[in-house]
Scaffold this active site. Structure first.
Site, PDB file in Angstrom:
ATOM      1  N   SER A  74      50.332  43.320  43.546  1.00 32.31           N
ATOM      2  CA  SER A  74      51.006  42.619  42.470  1.00 32.31           C
ATOM      3  C   SER A  74      52.489  42.976  42.577  1.00 32.31           C
ATOM      4  O   SER A  74      52.846  44.152  42.531  1.00 32.31           O
ATOM      5  CB  SER A  74      50.442  43.094  41.130  1.00 32.31           C
ATOM      6  OG  SER A  74      51.179  42.547  40.057  1.00 32.31           O
ATOM      7  N   LYS A  99      50.296  38.643  44.825  1.00 32.83           N
ATOM      8  CA  LYS A  99      50.446  38.103  43.468  1.00 32.83           C
ATOM      9  C   LYS A  99      51.890  38.314  43.053  1.00 32.83           C
ATOM     10  O   LYS A  99      52.422  39.416  43.204  1.00 32.83           O
ATOM     11  CB  LYS A  99      49.487  38.840  42.530  1.00 32.83           C
ATOM     12  CG  LYS A  99      49.822  38.781  41.047  1.00 32.83           C
ATOM     13  CD  LYS A  99      48.636  39.318  40.249  1.00 32.83           C
ATOM     14  CE  LYS A  99      49.072  40.146  39.067  1.00 32.83           C
ATOM     15  NZ  LYS A  99      47.908  40.711  38.333  1.00 32.83           N
ATOM     16  N   LYS A 129      54.677  37.914  39.870  1.00 30.30           N
ATOM     17  CA  LYS A 129      54.808  37.727  38.435  1.00 30.30           C
ATOM     18  C   LYS A 129      55.759  36.571  38.192  1.00 30.30           C
ATOM     19  O   LYS A 129      56.771  36.440  38.892  1.00 30.30           O
ATOM     20  CB  LYS A 129      55.375  39.003  37.798  1.00 30.30           C
ATOM     21  CG  LYS A 129      54.414  40.191  37.866  1.00 30.30           C
ATOM     22  CD  LYS A 129      53.251  40.014  36.911  1.00 30.30           C
ATOM     23  CE  LYS A 129      52.420  41.289  36.818  1.00 30.30           C
ATOM     24  NZ  LYS A 129      51.299  41.131  35.879  1.00 30.30           N
ATOM     25  N   ASP A 170      51.040  35.417  38.189  1.00 32.48           N
ATOM     26  CA  ASP A 170      50.591  35.993  36.912  1.00 32.48           C
ATOM     27  C   ASP A 170      51.713  35.835  35.890  1.00 32.48           C
ATOM     28  O   ASP A 170      52.815  36.364  36.084  1.00 32.48           O
ATOM     29  CB  ASP A 170      50.245  37.479  37.106  1.00 32.48           C
ATOM     30  CG  ASP A 170      49.638  38.123  35.860  1.00 32.48           C
ATOM     31  OD1 ASP A 170      49.541  37.446  34.810  1.00 32.48           O
ATOM     32  OD2 ASP A 170      49.256  39.314  35.935  1.00 32.48           O
ATOM     33  N   GLU A 209      47.275  33.368  36.631  1.00 34.42           N
ATOM     34  CA  GLU A 209      46.676  34.342  35.716  1.00 34.42           C
ATOM     35  C   GLU A 209      47.350  34.271  34.349  1.00 34.42           C
ATOM     36  O   GLU A 209      48.585  34.300  34.265  1.00 34.42           O
ATOM     37  CB  GLU A 209      46.848  35.733  36.355  1.00 34.42           C
ATOM     38  CG  GLU A 209      46.066  36.849  35.710  1.00 34.42           C
ATOM     39  CD  GLU A 209      46.276  38.179  36.463  1.00 34.42           C
ATOM     40  OE1 GLU A 209      46.669  38.155  37.650  1.00 34.42           O
ATOM     41  OE2 GLU A 209      46.055  39.228  35.855  1.00 34.42           O
ATOM     42  N   ASP A 251      43.017  37.246  32.036  1.00 32.74           N
ATOM     43  CA  ASP A 251      43.204  38.695  32.041  1.00 32.74           C
ATOM     44  C   ASP A 251      43.203  39.160  30.586  1.00 32.74           C
ATOM     45  O   ASP A 251      42.156  39.537  30.037  1.00 32.74           O
ATOM     46  CB  ASP A 251      44.520  39.031  32.785  1.00 32.74           C
ATOM     47  CG  ASP A 251      44.930  40.502  32.726  1.00 32.74           C
ATOM     48  OD1 ASP A 251      44.271  41.296  32.039  1.00 32.74           O
ATOM     49  OD2 ASP A 251      45.943  40.869  33.372  1.00 32.74           O
ATOM     50  N   LYS A 266      39.487  44.535  34.044  1.00 29.47           N
ATOM     51  CA  LYS A 266      40.179  45.825  34.000  1.00 29.47           C
ATOM     52  C   LYS A 266      39.302  46.760  33.178  1.00 29.47           C
ATOM     53  O   LYS A 266      38.929  46.422  32.044  1.00 29.47           O
ATOM     54  CB  LYS A 266      41.557  45.686  33.341  1.00 29.47           C
ATOM     55  CG  LYS A 266      42.572  44.922  34.202  1.00 29.47           C
ATOM     56  CD  LYS A 266      43.924  44.806  33.541  1.00 29.47           C
ATOM     57  CE  LYS A 266      44.900  44.071  34.451  1.00 29.47           C
ATOM     58  NZ  LYS A 266      46.157  43.707  33.751  1.00 29.47           N
ATOM     59  N   GLY A 286      44.893  45.755  37.830  1.00 34.09           N
ATOM     60  CA  GLY A 286      45.496  47.085  37.814  1.00 34.09           C
ATOM     61  C   GLY A 286      46.449  47.234  36.649  1.00 34.09           C
ATOM     62  O   GLY A 286      46.918  46.248  36.074  1.00 34.09           O
TER      63      GLY A 286
HETATM   64  O1  OSB Z   1      48.878  41.635  34.131  1.00 38.17           O
HETATM   65  O2  OSB Z   1      47.875  42.441  35.794  1.00 38.17           O
HETATM   66  C1  OSB Z   1      48.725  42.552  34.908  1.00 38.17           C
HETATM   67  C2  OSB Z   1      50.689  45.785  35.368  1.00 38.17           C
HETATM   68  C3  OSB Z   1      50.863  46.167  34.061  1.00 38.17           C
HETATM   69  C4  OSB Z   1      50.368  45.377  33.065  1.00 38.17           C
HETATM   70  C5  OSB Z   1      49.710  44.191  33.361  1.00 38.17           C
HETATM   71  C6  OSB Z   1      49.515  43.812  34.680  1.00 38.17           C
HETATM   72  C7  OSB Z   1      50.048  44.606  35.691  1.00 38.17           C
HETATM   73  C8  OSB Z   1      49.982  44.257  37.101  1.00 38.17           C
HETATM   74  C9  OSB Z   1      50.087  45.405  38.066  1.00 38.17           C
HETATM   75  O3  OSB Z   1      49.954  43.128  37.526  1.00 38.17           O
HETATM   76  C10 OSB Z   1      48.850  45.691  38.806  1.00 38.17           C
HETATM   77  C11 OSB Z   1      48.973  46.991  39.549  1.00 38.17           C
HETATM   78  O4  OSB Z   1      49.470  46.960  40.667  1.00 38.17           O
HETATM   79  O5  OSB Z   1      48.572  48.037  39.003  1.00 38.17           O
HETATM   80 MG    MG Z   2      47.556  40.059  34.611  1.00 39.67          MG
END
Ligand code: OSB
Ligand code: MG
Length: 368
Positions: free
Chosen positions: A135, A161, A163, A188, A213, A238, A262, A290
């Site tokens: 991510s 992925k 953001k 995402d 996402e 999510d 998660k 994550g």
């Molecule tokens: O939306 O998946 C998410 C990190 C913090 C809060 C929300 C998210 C995320 C990530 C990071 O996308 C995932 C990771 O590499 O731990």
């Molecule tokens: Mg997410």
């Protein structure tokens, strides 16, 4: 398993690189760890809450409060037959799933050691290697993002992925697709859009993303169902899935086609298994999300990702992407094929580094 002692502590760890989502930038983590001692064994869990209540309502301080004043007193001194049994005991507490998960998952660690099984096997895992994605947060510029993607693709990660948020979306995806036409790519949004953006979100379709996402409200299902009818990109939920019931309702109304699980968000391994089983029965793919975890949360994520329904690469990646030095031994590494080998040792499969954890600790409370 008779719970003799529970310790909660907060550690603080700087990230090697800031992580930015549509709700903000994180540069250092505050992580609450739970240590449980029972029957001569020790188990560990991690609270995955963010520092501020932007991803969900939970923070390290709300988790501390719920653990100290409710979950720990309700767990201590009792002889639990199975680790998942605490989930029923915790059920009267509305929400606070990340606090619940940290404690329940520590019990799973102990149960796995007691049965001399890797945690992955105890939770019903079958994979010996899990597929990994990364991510990548919002960067200061598109060239910096492209450079990061280049590095992660070269390292072997199987999907990327990115953001997105208004102003950092179509322009970014266009640049990424021009440079990397063949990669498995997803976006995402962390709830950055609303139904008023349908026309805009339709434009994402031209980037043939694996999924988008959580584009809409953090607690929404109904609007996502409307959006999914309008776009061809699969929606992955999510933030709005906290239980198997949520997943059932989401799938029933067509709010999405994929679910990110998660452990913290759903409240621990027993709930995660239920979400997994429900999706698997309906042929809905799931993958492991994550929360910028330390090695302890990351090790739990690896175990969960071995369940057979986790057919898509998750956001479980190498320790060194986040930490100069992780708190477990060995650190988590990813193969050149973008996979993590699941440890075959009993329990967590990674050893918490007590000296390092102690050094990072800013507060600690013990209950016996
Ligand atoms: O939306 O998946 C998410 C990190 C913090 C809060 C929300 C998210 C995320 C990530 C990071 O996308 C995932 C990771 O590499 O731990
Ligand atoms: Mg997410």
């Amino acid at each position: 398993m008779k719970i003799e002692r529970i310790e909660i502590r907060e550690i603080q760890m700087p990230l090697v690189h800031f992580f930015e989502t549509s709700f903000g930038r994180t540069t250092a983590r505050r992580i609450v760890l739970v240590r449980v001692d029972a029957d001569g064994l020790t188990g560990w869990g991690e609270v995955t809450a963010g520092e501020a209540p932007f991803y969900s309502h939970e923070t390290p301080d709300t988790a501390w409060h719920i653990l100290r004043d409710f979950l720990i007193p309700w767990t201590l001194g009792t002889d639990w037959a199975a680790p998942g049994d605490v989930a029923a005991r915790f059920h009267p507490i509305r929400g606070h799933n990340m606090a619940k998960a940290a404690l329940e998952n520590a019990l799973w660690d102990i149960a796995a050691q007691q049965q001399n099984l890797p945690l992955a096997k105890l939770v019903g895992g079958t994979l010996e290697e899990i597929p990994c994605g990364v991510s990548i947060g919002i960067q200061n510029s598109i060239p910096e993002l492209l450079e990061k993607i280049e590095r992660e693709v070269a390292a072997g990660y199987q999907r990327i992925k990115v953001k997105v948020k208004p102003g950092w979306d179509l322009n970014v995806l266009d640049a990424v697709r021009t440079r990397f036409p063949g990669i498995l790519l997803m976006a995402d949004a962390n709830s950055a859009y609303s139904l008023a953006d349908i026309a805009h979100l339709k434009e994402f379709d031209r980037f043939y993303l694996m999924m988008i996402e959580q584009p809409l409200g953090w607690d929404d299902l109904v609007d996502h169902a409307k959006l999914q009818r309008e776009i061809s990109t699969p929606i992955c939920l999510d933030e709005s899935i906290h239980s198997a019931d949520d997943a059932r309702k989401a799938l029933q109304i067509g709010a999405g086609k994929i679910i990110n699980i998660k452990l913290g968000r759903v409240g621990g391994f027993s709930a995660a298994k239920q979400v997994h089983d429900l999706c698997r029965a309906r042929n809905v793919p799931v993958w492991c999300g994550g929360m910028l975890e330390s090695g302890i949360g990351r090790a739990h994520n690896i175990a969960m990702s071995t369940m057979p329904g986790f057919t898509l690469p998750g956001d479980v990646s190498a320790s060194k992407r986040y930490w100069a030095e992780d708190i477990i031994e060995p650190e988590i590494t990813v193969s050149a094929q973008g996979t993590i080998r699941v440890p075959d040792l009993a329990g967590l499969g990674f050893t918490p580094r007590l000296d390092r954890i102690e050094k990072l600790t800013v507060r600690k409370e013990t209950f016996a």
